[in-house]
Write an enzyme that holds these catalytic residues in place. Structure first.
Site, PDB file in Angstrom:
ATOM      1  N   GLU A 250      -3.832  -9.501   1.341  1.00 42.65           N
ATOM      2  CA  GLU A 250      -4.385  -9.334   2.691  1.00 42.65           C
ATOM      3  C   GLU A 250      -5.897  -9.381   2.604  1.00 42.65           C
ATOM      4  OE1 GLU A 250      -3.695  -5.862   4.977  1.00 42.65           O
ATOM      5  OE2 GLU A 250      -1.552  -6.161   5.175  1.00 42.65           O
TER       6      GLU A 250
ATOM      7  N   GLU B  67       0.816  -1.216   0.000  1.00 47.82           N
ATOM      8  CA  GLU B  67       0.000   0.000   0.000  1.00 47.82           C
ATOM      9  C   GLU B  67       0.852   1.270   0.000  1.00 47.82           C
ATOM     10  OE1 GLU B  67      -2.956  -0.312   3.077  1.00 47.82           O
ATOM     11  OE2 GLU B  67      -3.584  -2.293   2.416  1.00 47.82           O
TER      12      GLU B  67
END
Length: 535
Positions: A470, A374
């Site tokens: 994730e 991210e």
């Protein structure tokens, strides 16, 4: 007019707002709520394209609806015969409710559909069918394209014979369009629907702009995916003279094919991977001993997982987790973590992690290297910086023997809201982090459909296979709309994800993290999901 895609009962803030969270300590993760679609930029290789039209009725793309109502009521137009995304116009800011729609398909149906894509001003090459060949090959496949007759543009499906002169990645029959300003275009695509029941769930969404078009995709109750027909190919032979009506794209160099991921990427069973950080489950979050790591990994292996994902190299992650993985027959996804602004050589943490990977170099255990978690969403890297970092990591690790696949992982909005074409070229597979809890309209039992929808969007961005790095659900915390945290809710969500695509996701995380801050959701310490598998 702005277009928004609302998938699997997801409420989208059309103005671009995102829900986020931060996992503290050494690593920061941020999650999201906004979702959308984007088409990948393509390169037209130097091949001959020979078109032959399939006879049959032309399928019109669904027109964008209009509304004259004063109150914020969405409108739709035209009959729905196949489960293509339903376009609905929200004329003014407000909260809109889209009722559920169900369609039953009785026989396999191939149609020309449309994918809404927001593009900036300029010339764009969109759509087409992307294929990778290992030798000179002739590919035959259906493609979606447009035709203009008497000023009316329609979308049609045609069969294309595409001659690939050498190994490489080719995009067959893309469409070039020029737009003077940022706008939403509908790219024709071939869509095949298998028999079954398809449902566009009821959705409640809030928009903050005028004239927002919301597309509500359907989900299938069938276990099998509904994919377009696969291209067929034959080895290259001496070619006869082509027919008179041929189209020859402008020649350009054929890119080299990406490395093919090894057999360990993904899983043939129900489960693939679990995230693992060797931090103690205490308020100070110290490093676990090698013995404690060995015990944890042994438990993960007994549940049926085949792979562990680690984020970084601190806390002796590589030697300790690597030894435990080897002892228990597990594979590894290794990572290079970017936790602050700066992706270049001036970031000492990045340099230390690359050197640690080079020193460890037990590549026989590694199926994938993830550069950045991210990093775009958190503003730690720009697209060009992250592309450069991926290239640098590839080069450095190749010197010590790693030639496996690379990727970076981010939330859907980071992939769709940026021009990531350079990143797509640098990676071998695409990856996303997808947490249904942070979408206020997703019930735990629908978490699997939500995550699958997120993955599908990201795969289209780069035109490459995708994986979820994730996903999970908290066992305690506040309710976020109908997405409530709790032990029963966590179990329901994770079982839903496992049923839908457990062999392509990395579950987050093994144990609770008492060292994190609770966050606005009061949930950040409670993502440990080992108990779902009795660990």
């Amino acid at each position: 007019m702005k277009a928004t895609v609302v998938a699997a009962a997801a409420a989208i803030l059309a103005g671009g707002a995102s829900a986020s969270r931060a996992h503290g300590h050494r690593h920061a993760h941020a999650l999201f709520e906004k979702r959308g679609e984007a088409a990948d930029e393509v390169c037209t290789p130097g091949c001959s394209t020979i078109y032959s039209t399939i006879t049959g009725e032309i399928t019109l793309l669904p027109p964008a609806p209009t509304s004259t109502s004063v109150a914020p009521e969405p409108t739709t137009t035209g009959p729905i015969t196949v489960p293509t995304p339903i376009p609905q116009t929200c004329p003014t800011p407000g909260t809109y409710t889209f009722p559920a729609t169900t369609i039953v398909v009785t026989e396999t149906t191939t149609v020309c559909g449309g994918t809404p894509t927001e593009v900036p001003s300029g010339t764009h090459t969109l759509g087409g069918v992307t294929t990778v060949v290992e030798t000179a090959t002739t590919v035959v496949c259906p493609v979606a394209t447009t035709e203009t007759q008497d000023g009316v543009v329609t979308s049609v499906i045609k069969t294309t014979t595409f001659v690939c002169p050498s190994a490489g990645t080719y995009t067959i029959a893309p469409i070039t369009t020029v737009v003077p300003t940022a706008t939403t275009v509908v790219v024709p695509v071939v869509e095949t629907y298998c028999p079954g029941t398809y449902t566009a769930p009821a959705v409640v969404t809030t928009v903050t702009e005028t004239n927002v078009v919301v597309y509500c995709p359907f989900t299938s109750e069938n276990p099998e995916p509904t994919l377009p027909p696969a291209p067929t190919s034959t080895p290259e032979e001496p070619k006869p003279e082509p027919p008179v009506e041929t189209e020859t794209p402008t020649p350009s160099p054929s890119p080299s094919p990406s490395p093919i991921p090894g057999p360990g990427l993904g899983s043939s069973g129900k489960l693939w991977a679990m995230t693992y950080t060797p931090f103690a489950e205490t308020a100070d979050g110290g490093c676990k001993s090698a013995e404690q790591v060995m015990e944890d990994v042994g438990k993960i292996a007994t549940a049926g997982f085949t792979t562990l994902r680690v984020y970084s190299t601190d806390c002796d992650t590589l030697p300790n987790v690597g030894a435990a993985a080897r002892a228990h027959g597990l594979r590894l996804i290794v990572g290079l973590f970017v936790g602050q602004v700066g992706c270049d050589n001036g970031n000492p943490s990045i340099n230390e992690q690359i050197e640690a990977l080079k020193e460890w170099k037990e590549w026989d255990l590694v199926d994938l290297c993830v550069v950045g978690n991210e990093a775009l969403f958190n503003g730690f890297c720009s697209v060009s910086e992250l592309t450069s970092l991926i290239g640098r990591t590839k080069s450095e690790l190749a010197k010590v023997g790693y030639n496996g696949p690379f990727t970076t992982t981010d939330v859907v909005s980071a992939w769709t809201d940026n021009d990531v074409s350079s990143i797509c070229e640098a990676i071998d597979v695409v990856a996303t982090n997808a947490h249904a809890y942070f979408n206020s309209a997703t019930d735990p039992s629908d978490a699997g459909k939500f995550v699958a929808g997120q993955l599908s969007i990201v795969e289209k961005v780069c035109g490459k296979p995708g994986y979820v790095m994730e996903t999970g659900w908290p066992s305690a915390g506040k309710c976020n709309g109908i997405a409530c945290a709790g032990e029963a809710e966590q179990r329901a969500a994770i079982e839903s994800i496992e049923r839908e695509l457990g062999n392509k996701v990395v579950f987050f995380s093994f144990r609770d993290d008492a060292w994190k801050q609770p966050g606005d959701c009061n949930c950040e310490q409670h993502w440990g999901c080992a108990s779902v598998w009795g660990l």
